[in-house]
Structures are given as C-alpha cells and as structure tokens.
Design an enzyme around this catalytic site. Sequence first.
Site, PDB file in Angstrom:
ATOM      1  N   CYS A  36     -25.174  17.515  16.791  1.00 18.49           N
ATOM      2  CA  CYS A  36     -25.502  17.250  18.203  1.00 18.49           C
ATOM      3  C   CYS A  36     -24.870  15.934  18.652  1.00 18.49           C
ATOM      4  O   CYS A  36     -25.323  14.853  18.255  1.00 18.49           O
ATOM      5  CB  CYS A  36     -27.021  17.217  18.364  1.00 18.49           C
ATOM      6  SG  CYS A  36     -27.593  16.610  19.959  1.00 18.49           S
ATOM      7  N   CYS A  39     -27.130  13.486  20.444  1.00 18.80           N
ATOM      8  CA  CYS A  39     -28.030  12.838  19.477  1.00 18.80           C
ATOM      9  C   CYS A  39     -27.358  11.609  18.877  1.00 18.80           C
ATOM     10  O   CYS A  39     -27.993  10.561  18.702  1.00 18.80           O
ATOM     11  CB  CYS A  39     -28.408  13.808  18.363  1.00 18.80           C
ATOM     12  SG  CYS A  39     -29.325  15.271  18.901  1.00 18.80           S
TER      13      CYS A  39
END
Length: 244
Positions: A36, A39
């Site tokens: 991600c 993230c």
Amino acid sequence: MAESPYIVEITRENFYDIVEASHRVPVLIDFWASWCQPCQMLMPILAKLADEYRGKFLLAKLNTEEEQEIAAQFGIRSIPTVKLFSNGQPVDEFLGALPESEIRAFLDRHLPRESDAVVDQARQLLASGQADAAQALLQQAIDQDPANHRATLALAQAMAAQGQSADAEAALDALPLDQQHDPEVTALRSQLYFDGLLAQAPPEAELADRLAADPKDSEARLQLAVHRVLGGDYDAALEQLLTL
C-alpha cells in the site's frame, strides 16, 4: 525506521495487551500493508508525531497481511485506516494518508492537555451552580491554551448558564468546523434556541390560563411546550407539540 519507545508492532500475541494499554494512554492503531503506497507515505508522519508527542499516545502498527484475523475483526475494508483507542474501545478514526496538519488536529481533539485540569475544575464549578467562577477559570485556560477546544465549549456552556446567549453562540461559532456536529455542541445550540424562545414567552401559569380560556391558542401552546422542554419535562412538552 528507527526504534522508538512510543511505537510497537501488533501481533496476535500482544494485541489484547496493547488494547488494554489504552486504559492508561490513548493508542493509535495504524492498519497497513507493504503493497500500500499511501500506507508508506503515512507511516513516517505517524512515527514523527509519536516521537514528538513523547508518550502522550502509543502508536501501534498492524500489518493487515500478517494479521488478517484482527483486521477482519475491526471490519477493515481499505487501508490505511487509523483507529484511536481509549479505555479499551475505538473512539475515532480516519481513512487515507492525511496531511500532517490534519493528523495533528485529529490527535489534539483526544489527547490530554495541561489546561484540561483547569477545564475539569471549571466544569465542577459549573455543575455546582457557580457559572461565573467557572467562566473566569475557563477564560484563563483559553488565554493559556487557545487551541484547547474543550475549554471553548465549556466556556460557551458557562455563558449559556448565565443567560449570555449571544456570547455563547459566538464561542460555539469559533470552534473548528469538524467539531460543529459534536453532540455537546448541537445540544447546547438547541438549548440556546429554546432559551431564545423562552425569553419572549410569558410565565408558565399565564400560558396555562390562556389555554384554559382558548385551547386553540397555538402561540400559548408552543410557548408552554418551550417551558416544559427547559424544565426537563419532555413528555409534557411532547404532548403540547403533538396537540399543535
């Protein structure tokens, strides 16, 4: 990322211990995954803030790929998702990689501040009917810590208790937009609305006499309902409003 005493990795073995720690200090859980990209952008910001706040909250990182069962338990559907735990329960969250300024604002809504002790003292005075003394203390707290929005809300409540409706409304208007729908804020705005209606209403006994003489006097019935609302007799208020 360098090791920090304010950052921990969540595993199945320590998860409940970390949640239990939220009874002592707020715990910010970052649900992330290695694939991600947002993230990866968010992690350094959270780590920086954890170190900067120096133990005012604990940052806990949960890898949703490795701990899928825990992620499923909290219904994580997208990442990054960040949940704030206090007293063993999730109390707030945000989704996505927010800018640092927004994350600071998120944290500051929940983390204790030095001026909170003064706010708590003022709330006790307000609860005991000493609204003027509470207002003076709260103004001191705001002068020392203008960003403590809990003090601003309490100040508005103290003003309302003394009939300073316009000043209370102005204090509420000064709160950030994301706090305008806080239950305490909306409740106080409702109280101020009814206070305004009551200021124009005759005494309760006079309204009852008017209704006895003319049950179709809708103005008297509405004003009597306002008296009932502010007196805490909501069933009687509802009865008058349903009649209307």
